[in-house]
Enzyme design. Structure first.
Site, PDB file in Angstrom:
ATOM      1  N   ASN A   9       0.641  -1.113  -0.344  1.00 46.94           N
ATOM      2  CA  ASN A   9       0.369   0.050   0.095  1.00 46.94           C
ATOM      3  C   ASN A   9       0.646   1.281   0.298  1.00 46.94           C
ATOM      4  OD1 ASN A   9      -2.046   1.972   0.929  1.00 46.94           O
ATOM      5  ND2 ASN A   9      -2.072   1.274   2.709  1.00 46.94           N
ATOM      6  N   LYS A  11      -0.055   4.142  -0.239  1.00 45.94           N
ATOM      7  CA  LYS A  11      -0.506   5.462   0.476  1.00 45.94           C
ATOM      8  C   LYS A  11      -0.661   6.438  -0.766  1.00 45.94           C
ATOM      9  CE  LYS A  11       0.347   3.312   4.816  1.00 45.94           C
ATOM     10  NZ  LYS A  11       0.361   3.445   6.284  1.00 45.94           N
ATOM     11  N   HIS A  95      -9.265   0.889   4.988  1.00 43.11           N
ATOM     12  CA  HIS A  95      -8.050   1.393   5.986  1.00 43.11           C
ATOM     13  C   HIS A  95      -8.224   2.075   6.544  1.00 43.11           C
ATOM     14  CE1 HIS A  95      -4.194   2.860   6.501  1.00 43.11           C
ATOM     15  NE2 HIS A  95      -3.412   1.184   5.962  1.00 43.11           N
ATOM     16  N   GLU A  97      -6.696   4.762   7.186  1.00 44.26           N
ATOM     17  CA  GLU A  97      -6.923   5.951   7.374  1.00 44.26           C
ATOM     18  C   GLU A  97      -7.514   6.942   7.066  1.00 44.26           C
ATOM     19  OE1 GLU A  97      -3.589   5.937   5.833  1.00 44.26           O
ATOM     20  OE2 GLU A  97      -2.401   4.820   7.851  1.00 44.26           O
ATOM     21  N   GLU A 167      -5.211  -4.992  10.349  1.00 45.81           N
ATOM     22  CA  GLU A 167      -4.431  -4.037  10.887  1.00 45.81           C
ATOM     23  C   GLU A 167      -4.988  -3.289  12.284  1.00 45.81           C
ATOM     24  OE1 GLU A 167      -2.544  -2.982   7.022  1.00 45.81           O
ATOM     25  OE2 GLU A 167      -4.131  -1.630   6.983  1.00 45.81           O
ATOM     26  N   GLY A 173       2.068   2.701  10.380  1.00 47.16           N
ATOM     27  CA  GLY A 173       3.839   3.298  10.281  1.00 47.16           C
ATOM     28  C   GLY A 173       3.894   3.453  11.849  1.00 47.16           C
ATOM     29  N   SER A 213       3.950  -1.904  10.416  1.00 51.63           N
ATOM     30  CA  SER A 213       5.012  -2.023  10.255  1.00 51.63           C
ATOM     31  C   SER A 213       5.811  -3.020   9.981  1.00 51.63           C
ATOM     32  CB  SER A 213       5.704  -1.824  11.771  1.00 51.63           C
ATOM     33  OG  SER A 213       4.661  -0.315  12.079  1.00 51.63           O
TER      34      SER A 213
HETATM   35  C1  PEP Z   1      -0.849   0.108   6.367  1.00 52.15           C
HETATM   36  O1  PEP Z   1      -0.493   1.304   5.683  1.00 52.15           O
HETATM   37  O2  PEP Z   1      -1.338  -0.789   5.823  1.00 52.15           O
HETATM   38  C2  PEP Z   1       0.385  -0.644   6.706  1.00 52.15           C
HETATM   39  C3  PEP Z   1       0.136  -1.260   6.592  1.00 52.15           C
HETATM   40  O3  PEP Z   1       1.567   0.971   7.185  1.00 52.15           O
HETATM   41  P1  PEP Z   1       2.522  -0.297   7.465  1.00 52.15           P
HETATM   42  O4  PEP Z   1       2.592  -1.187   7.307  1.00 52.15           O
HETATM   43  O5  PEP Z   1       3.827   1.078   7.281  1.00 52.15           O
HETATM   44  O6  PEP Z   1       2.927   0.132   8.915  1.00 52.15           O
END
Ligand code: PEP
Length: 256
Positions: A9, A11, A95, A97, A167, A173, A213
């Protein structure tokens, strides 16, 4: 046997040049590898460029959002059909966000899930709890609400074109990854939810990804958990070497 998935992803990152270069490097790495599934989800403006760069490889294209209406006066929105025109096989929906920054509700997300599946676009449906919800021991309640809300009206047949991504919001992040035990426990809960609310076959065949992460050095441990079927990766999907390391981990785990 569920195939492991490595989904990136991006973003709101990359520019035209870096998106093209990243897609090209990953296409060269993945080539026709078929032991796992690799999906790239770039920003909307770069979908067609990324599609060109990955053609000839086994990598699939995904978008990061869509709108539930097919066409009309919805300034700034993108329909499912438009995504399919660019060559998308997948769309990420729900997601964190979108939920927590843009304020999308389970009802909004469900309309998009229904619209995507109706047109044959695969859905990567994200679910996950906030830190305060985990601390209040509400993780399973949140997952249950988001699964029920997001999948309202979707049949077991429709579920065949859905991937779930667990998630935890506190891990996205932040550099703080869920422990393998925390991830496995949430994935096990989700699979049992699918079994209870659909059936054992649907639950067994569905891929449930972990996101939050994920890095090359923790990917193999996470993906080795019995109910973790791959990773949805944000930050570490933006560099060919780090996403390549996660792809290598998935291949290694899937080949035992
Ligand atoms: C995501 O945005 O779906 C995600 C898992 O981000 P990150 O790997 O940066 O934590």
């Amino acid at each position: 046997m569920r195939k492991l998935v490595a989904a990136g992803n991006w973003k709101m990152n990359t520019d035209l040049k870096s998106a093209a270069a990243l897609a090209e490097a990953l296409a060269q790495k993945v080539q026709q590898e078929s032991s796992i599934e690799v999906v790239l989800c770039p920003p909307f403006p770069y979908l067609t460029t990324v599609k060109e760069k990955i053609s000839g490889s086994s990598i699939k294209l995904g978008a990061q959002n869509c709108y539930h209406e097919a066409e009309g006066a919805f300034t700034g929105e993108t329909s499912v059909g438009m995504l399919q025109d660019t060559g998308c096989d997948w769309v990420i929906l729900g997601h964190s966000e979108r939920r927590h920054v843009m304020g999308e509700t389970d009802e909004d997300i469900n309309k998009k899930v229904v619209a995507a599946l109706d047109k044959g676009l695969g859905v990567i449906l994200c679910v996950g709890e906030l830190l305060e919800e985990r601390q209040a021991d509400k993780t399973n309640d949140v997952l249950e609400t988001q699964m029920k809300g997001g999948l309202q009206g979707i049949s077991a047949e429709g579920l065949k074109n859905v991937i779930i991504a667990y998630e935890p919001v506190w891990a996205i992040g932040t550099g703080v990854t869920a422990t393998t035990e925390e991830a496995e426990s949430a994935h096990d809960f989700l699979r049992k939810w699918l079994s209870t609310n659909y059936n054992a076959d649907a639950a067994e065949s569905m891929q449930i990804l972990y996101g939050g992460s994920v890095k090359p050095d923790n990917a193999a441990d996470l993906m080795s958990q019995p109910n973790v079927d791959g990773a949805l990766v944000g930050g570490a999907s933006l560099k060919a070497d780090s996403f390549g390391g996660i792809i290598d981990a998935a291949i290694q785990v899937s080949k035992g």
